[in-house]
Design a protein around this motif. Structure first.
Motif, short mmCIF file in Angstrom:
data_model
loop_
_atom_site.label_atom_id
_atom_site.label_comp_id
_atom_site.label_asym_id
_atom_site.label_seq_id
_atom_site.Cartn_x
_atom_site.Cartn_y
_atom_site.Cartn_z
N THR A 153 41.34 39.43 35.19
CA THR A 153 41.55 39.96 36.53
C THR A 153 41.00 38.94 37.52
OG1 THR A 153 41.23 42.19 35.67
CG2 THR A 153 41.09 41.91 38.05
N PRO A 154 41.79 38.57 38.51
CA PRO A 154 41.30 37.58 39.48
C PRO A 154 40.24 38.18 40.39
CG PRO A 154 43.45 38.37 40.13
CD PRO A 154 43.16 38.99 38.81
N SER A 155 39.28 37.35 40.77
CA SER A 155 38.28 37.78 41.75
C SER A 155 38.81 37.48 43.14
CB SER A 155 36.97 37.03 41.51
OG SER A 155 37.11 35.68 41.87
N LYS A 156 38.05 37.82 44.15
CA LYS A 156 38.50 37.53 45.51
C LYS A 156 38.47 36.03 45.81
CE LYS A 156 34.06 38.29 47.76
NZ LYS A 156 33.36 39.00 48.81
N HIS A 157 37.83 35.25 44.92
CA HIS A 157 37.73 33.80 45.10
C HIS A 157 38.73 33.03 44.23
CE1 HIS A 157 34.13 34.52 47.40
NE2 HIS A 157 33.62 35.22 46.39
N SER A 158 39.50 33.73 43.40
CA SER A 158 40.46 33.07 42.51
C SER A 158 41.61 32.49 43.32
CB SER A 158 41.02 34.05 41.49
OG SER A 158 39.99 34.53 40.66
#
Length: 185
Positions: free
Chosen positions: A45-50
């Motif tokens: 799952t991507p983070s908000k920084h991905s």
């Protein structure tokens, strides 16, 4: 420190990799799911920084300038962007360093319906104007004459299709309109 690309086997913005522009995952859920599908990483799952780097997008997906039409002056103004950005429906489709079957070939981008409608209306208008100009030129050619003999010839052609009768004399031409009047009693 620049953000590093989250795609598998990509070295974008790593110490030993190329320095590239990166783009954050979109907030639109439908587009975000398409991006996640393109990443090809299980249980991730991507983070908000991905971010995903420019190497995974087609050239026409990345915008480096913007344009605006000024209706008052009729000029199309174009300016370069400080930071490159993606088209609103861009999806990562290239996976350098991965097997080629993982990279998808993105289909051609559909033209915006309003732009298409305007383009088709303009083309239809141009065709109508050209046909009007051609018809006008043919009509002018059909009724123009340079001499009395040409006028007599053109009038005799018209006589076949109308109620007018042409009386030719050596130095003049007379036109007579014949009308049939029905008198009721």
């Amino acid at each position: 420190m620049p953000r590093r690309c989250c795609m598998p086997n990509c070295r974008g913005n790593y110490d030993n990799g190329p320095k590239v522009s990166v783009f954050y995952f979109p907030s639109d859920e439908n587009l975000r799911r398409k991006w996640l599908s393109a990443v090809h990483r299980q249980d991730w799952t991507p983070s908000k920084h991905s971010v995903i780097c420019e190497l995974h997008f087609n050239k026409d997906d990345i915008l480096s300038s913007t344009s605006m039409y000024d209706p008052k002056t009729g000029i199309l103004l174009t300016a370069p962007l400080d930071r490159r950005r993606l088209r609103k429906d861009a999806i990562p489709s290239k996976l350098p360093g991965c097997p080629s079957y993982l990279s998808s070939h993105q289909t051609a981008v559909r033209e915006d319906p309003e732009i298409r409608r305007g383009r088709l209306e303009n083309r239809a208008l141009q065709i109508a104007i050209q046909e009007s100009v051609d018809t006008h030129a043919k009509m002018i050619d059909a009724i123009s004459f340079d001499s009395l003999d040409q006028m007599k010839t053109k009038l005799s052609e018209c006589e076949k299709h109308s109620d007018w009768v042409v009386i030719n004399k050596s130095d003049s031409v007379r036109l007579v309109l014949l009308k049939h009047l029905c008198i009721k009693q």
